[in-house]
Structure formats: C-alpha cells, structure tokens
Design a protein around this motif. Sequence first.
Motif, PDB file in Angstrom:
ATOM      1  N   CYS A  31       0.847  -1.394  -0.057  1.00 13.46           N
ATOM      2  CA  CYS A  31      -0.031  -0.071  -0.023  1.00 13.46           C
ATOM      3  C   CYS A  31       0.924   1.314   0.205  1.00 13.46           C
ATOM      4  CB  CYS A  31      -0.888  -0.020   1.141  1.00 13.46           C
ATOM      5  SG  CYS A  31      -2.140  -1.204   0.994  1.00 13.46           S
ATOM      6  N   GLU A  32       1.927   1.278   0.673  1.00 12.77           N
ATOM      7  CA  GLU A  32       2.831   2.345   0.956  1.00 12.77           C
ATOM      8  C   GLU A  32       3.609   2.657  -0.537  1.00 12.77           C
ATOM      9  OE1 GLU A  32       5.328   1.708   4.309  1.00 12.77           O
ATOM     10  OE2 GLU A  32       3.465   2.409   5.784  1.00 12.77           O
ATOM     11  N   GLU A  33       3.886   1.449  -1.209  1.00 11.92           N
ATOM     12  CA  GLU A  33       4.617   1.821  -2.331  1.00 11.92           C
ATOM     13  C   GLU A  33       3.643   1.654  -3.691  1.00 11.92           C
ATOM     14  OE1 GLU A  33       7.819   1.981  -2.769  1.00 11.92           O
ATOM     15  OE2 GLU A  33       8.527   1.642  -0.977  1.00 11.92           O
ATOM     16  N   ALA A  34       2.762   1.269  -3.604  1.00 14.84           N
ATOM     17  CA  ALA A  34       1.424   1.155  -4.587  1.00 14.84           C
ATOM     18  C   ALA A  34       2.183   0.762  -5.703  1.00 14.84           C
ATOM     19  CB  ALA A  34       1.008   2.814  -4.873  1.00 14.84           C
ATOM     20  N   ASN A  35       3.047  -0.142  -5.710  1.00 18.14           N
ATOM     21  CA  ASN A  35       3.551  -0.768  -6.818  1.00 18.14           C
ATOM     22  C   ASN A  35       4.305  -2.301  -6.212  1.00 18.14           C
ATOM     23  OD1 ASN A  35       6.289  -1.476  -8.102  1.00 18.14           O
ATOM     24  ND2 ASN A  35       5.013  -0.338  -9.748  1.00 18.14           N
ATOM     25  N   TYR A  36       3.896  -3.238  -6.886  1.00 15.67           N
ATOM     26  CA  TYR A  36       4.132  -4.724  -6.532  1.00 15.67           C
ATOM     27  C   TYR A  36       6.033  -4.851  -6.824  1.00 15.67           C
ATOM     28  CZ  TYR A  36      -0.175  -6.730  -5.995  1.00 15.67           C
ATOM     29  OH  TYR A  36      -1.594  -7.292  -5.406  1.00 15.67           O
ATOM     30  N   THR A  37       6.525  -4.130  -7.633  1.00 14.01           N
ATOM     31  CA  THR A  37       7.916  -4.454  -8.008  1.00 14.01           C
ATOM     32  C   THR A  37       8.580  -3.772  -6.852  1.00 14.01           C
ATOM     33  OG1 THR A  37       7.511  -4.678 -10.393  1.00 14.01           O
ATOM     34  CG2 THR A  37       9.674  -4.050  -9.582  1.00 14.01           C
ATOM     35  N   ARG A  38       8.184  -2.384  -6.499  1.00 17.88           N
ATOM     36  CA  ARG A  38       8.903  -1.883  -5.469  1.00 17.88           C
ATOM     37  C   ARG A  38       8.814  -2.337  -4.054  1.00 17.88           C
ATOM     38  NH1 ARG A  38       7.010   2.789  -8.578  1.00 17.88           N
ATOM     39  NH2 ARG A  38       5.381   3.097  -6.960  1.00 17.88           N
ATOM     40  N   ALA A  39       7.424  -2.839  -3.817  1.00 16.43           N
ATOM     41  CA  ALA A  39       7.108  -3.402  -2.573  1.00 16.43           C
ATOM     42  C   ALA A  39       8.020  -4.569  -2.427  1.00 16.43           C
ATOM     43  CB  ALA A  39       5.630  -3.744  -2.489  1.00 16.43           C
TER      44      ALA A  39
END
Length: 293
Positions: A31-39
């Motif tokens: 949720c904080e990154e709003a992106n699977y790759t970054r998370a």
Amino acid sequence: MEVRPLPDGADPQDGPTNIELRHLRAYVALCEEANYTRAAAALHLSQPALTRTIQQLERIVECRLIERTSRRFALTDEGAELLTHARRVLADVDTVAARLRARSAVEIGFAWLLPTSWLAATRRRYEAAGGRLTLRRVDDPLAALDVRAIDIAIYRKAIRLPSHFDSRVIATERRLLAVSVHSPLATATDLRWADLAGYPLVVNVVSGTTHAGSWDEGDPDRPIITCRNFDEWIELVAADRGIGGVPDLARSRAPHPGVVYLDIPDAPPSHVYLAWHAKPEPSRAVRRFLGVA
C-alpha cells in the motif's frame, strides 16, 4: 459496506487460515509503495512471492483488498479499512518487541577472575547503547555456552572450539608461578620457566591456563595433579601437592595465606577469550555486545 467477494475459483481454504504478521507487513508495504515491484524489493521478496502473500491475505479475509485495474493502484473500501488496522497492529507489535529487547540482558559466564578493565569499559559502552549485562560464575563456561545456559563465555584455556562456536582474544595476561609457602621455591630467586619443567604440576583441566604442554621440553614422567576448578587448584597448590601457573590477576584478586606468587621473567603469557554461538546466527543483543566488546 458491501463486501466484494474473491475472484471466481478462489478457495478460502487455500493456504493459511489465520492472518500472520508477514501478511500485514507485505500488505502495508504494498500500500505504501503502490507498486508490486517496488514493494517486493523493499521486503526483499520476489514479486511472485509478494503476489502470493497478498492473495493468501485476500483468501483469509474472504474479500478483495486491491482493485484489479491496470491503470492505477487502488484499494477497495475493505482494503482501506484493513490498512488502518494493519498499521496500528504492526506499530503495537514493534513497540512491544523493542521494549522487551531493551529489557533483555546478555548473560556472560566465567569460571573465575574477570579482566577488570576490559569488563568495566565494555559494560559502560554496552549499557550506554541501551543493553544490559549479567554475570554468572560457572566451572565450565564453554559447556554452559554449548547448552545455551549463557550467551557469552569468557575463558582462558587455549583449546580447539566446536565448529558452531566463534571466538576472539580480548586480553593478554602475564603468567605467574604459584607455589606453596612450604615449597623451597617460595624463596628462590632468578627462576626461569625452563627450570620448572620437572616439578609436580597442579592442572585445572577445565579452565586452567597452564598444563604439561606449556613447556617445550617437559619431563614425560612429571607428576600431574588434576582438578576441575580454581578453588580446588589453589588449595592443592597451598597443600604443596605441586606448582601451578596462573595469570597475574590472581596476585591481587585471589591472595591465599598458603600460596606465594612469583614473577618468572620468561614465562609465556596467557590469553583471555570470548566465545559465542556462530551457528545459527547469534541474537541481535549478542551481536550488539560483540560490536562494543
């Protein structure tokens, strides 16, 4: 609030049936990154592993948490509600864990006299960093360490350690000769280490620093009297059963009316060691202690 069901074919019984902290940490990071790759990178996971973890979480709560759209990352109403609670749960858990770690102590086991200046400096640095040390006297620190009765062993006997231990030298000490007040050696002068190779020798086989191998050319028929702790050792020396070698700390810290400590200029020094469990990796508190020791 309308609960949005799982996608067709998803079985709520697949995988874990209870929410685990790893689910919440993965979900908050996503949720904080709003992106699977970054998370996934932030969690040191592969992207497929993160995706599976989020899917497990959705199966456990039996509703969608994240909108399925390629245009943007968005939470469902249920997902936003879970995020609020997940952040609070993780904050509470992390706070309790930090408080408990702060109260935990590293227990140091030792057989006899500790190197005073090293201990004082190490305790000051470690406690300044928020840690606590406790001391425990044991006859065999390495045996206590092996069964995890202590966290750190302080020992002086130069031996080969098991492969799951690691060690380091923390001090080097002068070695003295210990003899009975009744021994002719008590008043001898100009003694050399080699002169002592044939005398009966009292050896603390558990934690002593001096044994028959401490002489390069010892007498193979030399009488050896063994014991298992310092108290037995010093009483045997006092009884004139044999001579002994001991770190110079004993002169001021362990005086005995029946024992004389003599300086031998060429006596080989002895060392003080720390030992700890290297496998598996030691706790965070032990690693912090080793960092200041």
